[in-house]
Design an enzyme around this catalytic site. Sequence first.
Site, PDB file in Angstrom:
ATOM      1  N   THR A 134      55.266 -42.767  -9.408  1.00 34.29           N
ATOM      2  CA  THR A 134      55.670 -41.849  -8.344  1.00 34.29           C
ATOM      3  C   THR A 134      57.185 -41.796  -8.195  1.00 34.29           C
ATOM      4  O   THR A 134      57.890 -42.773  -8.447  1.00 34.29           O
ATOM      5  CB  THR A 134      55.039 -42.313  -7.013  1.00 34.29           C
ATOM      6  N   THR A 160      54.783 -50.850  -6.134  1.00 33.24           N
ATOM      7  CA  THR A 160      54.320 -52.070  -5.483  1.00 33.24           C
ATOM      8  C   THR A 160      54.556 -53.291  -6.367  1.00 33.24           C
ATOM      9  O   THR A 160      54.263 -53.273  -7.558  1.00 33.24           O
ATOM     10  CB  THR A 160      52.828 -51.951  -5.144  1.00 33.24           C
ATOM     11  N   HIS A 166      36.027 -54.630  19.538  1.00 34.49           N
ATOM     12  CA  HIS A 166      36.878 -55.674  20.105  1.00 34.49           C
ATOM     13  C   HIS A 166      37.517 -55.231  21.423  1.00 34.49           C
ATOM     14  O   HIS A 166      38.159 -56.045  22.098  1.00 34.49           O
ATOM     15  CB  HIS A 166      38.003 -56.042  19.124  1.00 34.49           C
ATOM     16  N   GLU A 188      46.348 -44.811  -5.433  1.00 31.12           N
ATOM     17  CA  GLU A 188      45.457 -44.637  -6.598  1.00 31.12           C
ATOM     18  C   GLU A 188      44.793 -43.260  -6.582  1.00 31.12           C
ATOM     19  O   GLU A 188      43.658 -43.108  -7.032  1.00 31.12           O
ATOM     20  CB  GLU A 188      44.376 -45.740  -6.629  1.00 31.12           C
TER      21      GLU A 188
END
Length: 381
Positions: free
Chosen positions: A104, A140, A338, A363
């Site tokens: 990217t 990443t 919660h 992805e």
Amino acid sequence: VLPQAEHIHRRDELVPEEFITKMGELGFFGLSVPEEYGGVEMGNLAMILTTEELSRASLAAAGSLITRPEILTKALLGGGTEEQKAHWLPKLASGEIMVGVSVTEPDIGSDVASVKCRAERATVDGEDGWVINGPKSWCTFAGRANVLALLARTDPDPSKGARGLSLFIVPKDPFEGHEFTCEQPGGGKLSGKADATPGYRGMHSYTLQLENYFVPGANLVGGAEGEGRGFYLQMAGFAAGRLQTGGRACGLAQAALEETVKYVVDRTQFGQPIADFQLTQYTLGRMAALLAASRAITYSAAEAFDEDERAAAPLAAQAKLLSCDVAVEVCQSGQLMHGGWGYAEEYPISRYVVDALVLPIFEGVKPVLELKVVGRAVLGS
């Protein structure tokens, strides 16, 4: 992994080296690498099960670690030279080499064929190779990585589109922290800065800038025959990444379901545990059923991948689509169960929610998968 997951998330720290070392010893990085190249070659279902369990502990600090080398492994197996396979695959399988995937660009996302970062032939200190110039984004683990699997334009004619792209293995020094600069003796430079994100912390995603950064000619995946084939090699890797993302989504949803069950059993309102209320039971039932559906399609896609990866690519995309949507819904449903504490970082469910939100994006972003991968495959069949 689990005892450290919350600490890594809260402090946005790098994945501990002990995780990488232990995963390497257990063979996690070599699950799809043939035994002749140092892997364990247990197939895609084993890969998914491993990814799922790691993601159940932490999506960013464990579950995604084995996806990076997996993408480069698929590219090498699909189009690398024999010399490249013999050199790189054993290092990838052992965890000696960690990978960042660099496709990217700041203004190029889903339209991969329009990549502009360019690679030009050059000779530096008597060695033939390529110099790379341009920006990259959302890479990443780029800081800690020893190499980048980088897609660059080797044909300057933009009309060539995907046919003008090549895939390079770009070596670099590993760095900790949120910024790094890697300088070469010949003047080349690679710099990176991590982008702050609300979740998916631990690996850090970087925006990169390459300036006359030299890569040896031997690092063009496929050698001379690999020039112009980078897009296709990368897409094969992405198909595997989508399959793995289905597994990651299942693991995260499982963690959210388990945490929610624990909470509703212990939490009392109106004089009774909230687990006794029918709406709570209905919600838990729906969460469990959706998770079961995600596992079914993801495991089926993994088995199909073992038979024929090319033919199974659309099913892997479907598994990714469904499982990621389910992970978001299950995590958010758990957060609602919660109540106010679901919004407090004291409880892991808040981490699960912000981690889940990235799943439909990376992805292959959801709308593009629906339109250009799954939709076209349905029409084509």
